[in-house]
Design an enzyme around this catalytic site. Structure first.
Site, mmCIF file in Angstrom:
data_model
loop_
_atom_site.group_PDB
_atom_site.id
_atom_site.type_symbol
_atom_site.label_atom_id
_atom_site.label_comp_id
_atom_site.label_asym_id
_atom_site.label_seq_id
_atom_site.Cartn_x
_atom_site.Cartn_y
_atom_site.Cartn_z
ATOM 1 N N GLU A 86 0.819 -1.225 0.000
ATOM 2 C CA GLU A 86 0.000 0.000 0.000
ATOM 3 C C GLU A 86 0.846 1.265 0.000
ATOM 4 O OE1 GLU A 86 -2.377 2.311 -0.665
ATOM 5 O OE2 GLU A 86 -3.695 0.708 -0.006
ATOM 6 N N GLY A 112 12.551 18.050 1.971
ATOM 7 C CA GLY A 112 12.820 16.607 1.972
ATOM 8 C C GLY A 112 11.877 15.817 1.080
ATOM 9 N N GLU A 122 13.541 12.825 -4.180
ATOM 10 C CA GLU A 122 14.340 11.607 -4.075
ATOM 11 C C GLU A 122 15.813 11.996 -4.001
ATOM 12 O OE1 GLU A 122 13.055 8.277 -4.275
ATOM 13 O OE2 GLU A 122 11.155 9.300 -4.036
ATOM 14 N N LYS A 176 4.819 4.380 -10.165
ATOM 15 C CA LYS A 176 3.510 4.301 -9.511
ATOM 16 C C LYS A 176 2.403 4.035 -10.541
ATOM 17 C CE LYS A 176 5.301 7.180 -5.801
ATOM 18 N NZ LYS A 176 5.623 8.562 -5.404
ATOM 19 N N GLY A 208 6.497 11.004 3.514
ATOM 20 C CA GLY A 208 6.724 11.371 4.923
ATOM 21 C C GLY A 208 6.865 10.100 5.731
HETATM 22 N N1 LIG Z 1 10.226 8.292 2.736
HETATM 23 C C1 LIG Z 1 9.025 8.346 2.178
HETATM 24 O O1 LIG Z 1 8.281 9.316 2.335
HETATM 25 C C2 LIG Z 1 8.530 7.210 1.365
HETATM 26 C C3 LIG Z 1 9.303 6.096 1.152
HETATM 27 N N2 LIG Z 1 8.816 5.046 0.417
HETATM 28 C C4 LIG Z 1 9.645 3.861 0.210
HETATM 29 O O2 LIG Z 1 9.953 3.300 1.482
HETATM 30 C C5 LIG Z 1 11.240 2.679 1.430
HETATM 31 C C6 LIG Z 1 12.108 3.233 2.560
HETATM 32 O O3 LIG Z 1 12.250 4.624 2.363
HETATM 33 P P1 LIG Z 1 12.975 5.547 3.449
HETATM 34 O O4 LIG Z 1 12.650 5.111 4.812
HETATM 35 O O5 LIG Z 1 12.678 6.939 3.039
HETATM 36 O O6 LIG Z 1 14.520 5.203 3.149
HETATM 37 P P2 LIG Z 1 15.813 5.583 4.009
HETATM 38 O O7 LIG Z 1 16.933 5.750 3.050
HETATM 39 O O8 LIG Z 1 15.503 6.683 4.961
HETATM 40 O O9 LIG Z 1 16.065 4.265 4.876
HETATM 41 C C7 LIG Z 1 16.573 3.063 4.346
HETATM 42 C C8 LIG Z 1 17.011 2.146 5.480
HETATM 43 O O10 LIG Z 1 17.340 0.897 4.925
HETATM 44 C C9 LIG Z 1 18.634 0.501 5.401
HETATM 45 N N3 LIG Z 1 19.277 -0.258 4.318
HETATM 46 C C10 LIG Z 1 19.470 0.124 3.044
HETATM 47 N N4 LIG Z 1 20.110 -0.829 2.369
HETATM 48 C C11 LIG Z 1 20.342 -1.836 3.242
HETATM 49 C C12 LIG Z 1 20.968 -3.100 3.154
HETATM 50 N N5 LIG Z 1 21.503 -3.492 2.006
HETATM 51 N N6 LIG Z 1 21.006 -3.889 4.256
HETATM 52 C C13 LIG Z 1 20.463 -3.466 5.410
HETATM 53 N N7 LIG Z 1 19.843 -2.279 5.564
HETATM 54 C C14 LIG Z 1 19.798 -1.486 4.489
HETATM 55 C C15 LIG Z 1 19.347 1.778 5.720
HETATM 56 O O11 LIG Z 1 20.372 1.522 6.686
HETATM 57 C C16 LIG Z 1 18.211 2.617 6.279
HETATM 58 O O12 LIG Z 1 18.030 2.273 7.640
HETATM 59 C C17 LIG Z 1 11.779 2.932 0.022
HETATM 60 O O13 LIG Z 1 11.486 1.832 -0.791
HETATM 61 C C18 LIG Z 1 10.988 4.153 -0.440
HETATM 62 O O14 LIG Z 1 10.846 4.226 -1.838
HETATM 63 C C19 LIG Z 1 7.547 5.035 -0.089
HETATM 64 C C20 LIG Z 1 6.723 6.120 0.095
HETATM 65 C C21 LIG Z 1 7.162 7.314 0.781
HETATM 66 N N1 LIG Z 2 9.866 11.685 -4.126
HETATM 67 C C1 LIG Z 2 8.559 11.172 -3.896
HETATM 68 C C2 LIG Z 2 8.440 10.615 -2.505
HETATM 69 C C3 LIG Z 2 7.345 9.661 -2.364
HETATM 70 O O1 LIG Z 2 7.164 8.681 -3.072
HETATM 71 C C4 LIG Z 2 7.561 12.320 -4.078
HETATM 72 O O2 LIG Z 2 7.992 13.451 -4.301
HETATM 73 O O3 LIG Z 2 6.363 12.057 -4.038
HETATM 74 NA NA NA Z 3 -0.852 4.291 -0.530
#
Ligand SMILES: NC(=O)C1=CN([C@@H]2O[C@H](COP(=O)(O)OP(=O)(O)OC[C@H]3O[C@@H](n4cnc5c(N)ncnc54)[C@H](O)[C@@H]3O)[C@@H](O)[C@H]2O)C=CC1
Ligand SMILES: N[C@@H](CC=O)C(=O)O
Ligand code: NA
Length: 439
Positions: free
Chosen positions: A130, A188, A191, A206, A308
């Site tokens: 989701e 923030g 990407e 998406k 977020g």
């Molecule tokens: N931040 C956002 O607002 C949103 C994020 N997402 C998705 O959620 C997922 C996570 O995003 P964020 O939390 O923003 O990323 P982030 O970069 O803040 O966190 C990634 C985490 O994964 C860990 N990590 C990365 N590669 C690793 C590996 N090989 N082994 C072990 N740990 C590893 C890092 O140490 C870190 O703790 C991504 O797929 C992103 O596309 C989806 C919607 C919104």
């Molecule tokens: N970079 C993306 C983050 C969420 O998917 C956006 O701007 O929406």
């Molecule tokens: Na959603």
């Protein structure tokens, strides 16, 4: 207190989203247990670097760098690392071992969704994502479950917050694209590689996911037609405003019929005009919204935070609770449904209205000649407005025209624009934008 059985949750990644998911699992443990009928036990959190500073304080003993080991023996794996590898391999290992998987990884689902979904189906496990589309907004679940008995005809969304922020600032406050982008970066929204946002790649991922679910068809990300916002100019935004439109980066998944009668799917991402009366026009700043049209349900709109840490964690928790409830109830997860297997049609087969802006020589017969070029290609003008154009001293006078078309086939419109570009009386075609949303 009720005696609940434990469900072991392995969390992969502890960044913006992962840290919030861990916090919510721990802080809301009793309430979640009551809602699920089982207790979620955080078995561990896999990270790259155990000593990294984090926004949320979490028990140190939970952290590990051995993601593979953590996945073994988990009932539910929550993947929040991002990227393709090792996320893909770890998810496959989890599913093959019978664990349910929850992920927010849009890049991975867009590139490998069918492979992962097949792996889940083979063992009756549940794969949920989701959070991968429009963050906190429930949109995957409504498409997969709530609308499972209906025929979806079109999904049109603002699914990238940073580009919406940039276009919104340019439209409402007259910011330059550079200024708006700098603020979006400070907030923030962007990407790590901002081209994923501004060139439409994030929205295309998406769109793939939305189109695949809505139309029960595998829609590869390469089949999504994509244009970003880097070519949108302040002049286009002003002209749109003047005509009662706003420019939004839209991800569109639609059932269409090609000129030869073939029924199929169109998936596309581009900046387009929509009427200021359309609900999507009221989506400001970094917010997301998805407008769904279905045969029986009619028009539906889903709106909220598309990104977020804590907002996205809400969607992850929803999937986690749902997976946990399946463990309690027993039985297989709901399989992926790709039974329709529709052809993916090229953008040339799409029918929309257009706005074409051009500079022409201001002389008798120009309008008739332009109308002739449109007619030759089967494109019909809905409106023609002449605005003043800057004329340079010593050069023949110029006029600026804004032509609104009726609905036309994209391939015909493209041929029309080519013909206009090479016509003698046309100095320059300054803008071609699609007009979406039936307005
Ligand atoms: N931040 C956002 O607002 C949103 C994020 N997402 C998705 O959620 C997922 C996570 O995003 P964020 O939390 O923003 O990323 P982030 O970069 O803040 O966190 C990634 C985490 O994964 C860990 N990590 C990365 N590669 C690793 C590996 N090989 N082994 C072990 N740990 C590893 C890092 O140490 C870190 O703790 C991504 O797929 C992103 O596309 C989806 C919607 C919104
Ligand atoms: N970079 C993306 C983050 C969420 O998917 C956006 O701007 O929406
Ligand atoms: Na959603």
């Amino acid at each position: 207190m009720n005696e609940y059985r434990d469900l072991r949750v392995a969390l992969l990644g502890c960044g913006s989203v992962g840290a919030q998911v861990a916090r919510l699992i721990l802080e809301h443990a009793d309430e979640l247990a009551a809602r699920i009928g089982a207790r979620l036990t955080l078995a561990g959190i896999a990270v790259r670097n155990i000593d990294s500073k984090r926004d949320v304080e979490l028990p140190a003993e939970l952290f590990t760098t051995d993601a593979e080991r953590l996945v073994q023996g988990a009932d539910i794996v929550v993947e929040l690392m991002g990227g393709i590898e090792p996320a893909r391999t770890l998810i496959l290992q989890a599913l093959q071992g019978g664990a349910d998987v929850v992920t927010a990884n849009k890049a991975l689902i867009a590139a490998h969704g069918p492979e992962l979904s097949d792996a889940a189906d083979q063992v009756g496990a549940q794969l949920s994502y989701e959070a991968a589309v429009a963050g906190a907004i429930p949109i995957i679940r409504p498409l997969r479950w709530s609308l499972a008995g209906d025929h979806v005809t079109r999904v049109m969304g603002i699914v990238n917050g940073s580009t919406n922020y940039i276009l919104d600032r340019m439209d409402r406050f007259g910011d330059s694209a550079e200024d708006a982008m700098r603020v979006a970066s400070e907030l923030g929204f962007l990407e790590a590689d901002p081209t994923l946002d501004v060139e439409g790649y994030d929205a295309a991922q998406k769109a793939t996911i939305l189109a695949s679910i809505a139309f029960h068809t595998d829609v590869p990300v390469d089949a999504v037609y994509r244009e970003g916002i880097t070519s949108v100019t302040a002049e286009q935004i002003e002209a749109a405003k003047h005509a009662g439109y706003v420019i939004k980066l839209l991800a569109i998944a639609e059932r269409i019929t090609a000129a030869d009668g073939t029924d199929g799917v169109s998936a596309r991402v581009y900046p387009a005009l929509i009427s200021r009366e359309h609900p999507l026009a009221a989506v400001h700043e970094g917010k997301n919204a998805v407008f769904v049209e279905a045969e029986a349900a009619g028009e539906l709109m889903f709106y909220g935070a598309g990104a977020g840490g804590v907002e996205t964690a809400s969607a992850v928790l929803g999937d986690l609770v749902s997976a946990a409830r399946r463990h309690v109830a027993g039985g297989p997860g709901i399989p992926g449904t790709q039974h329709a297997d529709l052809p993916i049609l090229p953008v040339g087969e799409v029918n929309t209205a257009y706005q074409v802006m051009l500079e022409v020589r201001d002389q008798p017969g120009v309008l008739a000649a332009i109308a002739g070029i449109l007619a030759q290609h089967g494109v019909s003008a809905a409106s023609v407005e002449q605005t003043a154009a800057q004329s340079t001293a010593g050069e023949p006078p110029r006029a600026a025209l804004v032509i609104g078309t009726h609905t036309a086939r994209e391939a015909d419109l493209a041929a029309t624009v080519e013909a206009l570009r090479s016509a003698d009386m046309v100095i320059e075609v300054t803008s071609v934008l699609r007009l979406e949303g039936n307005a």
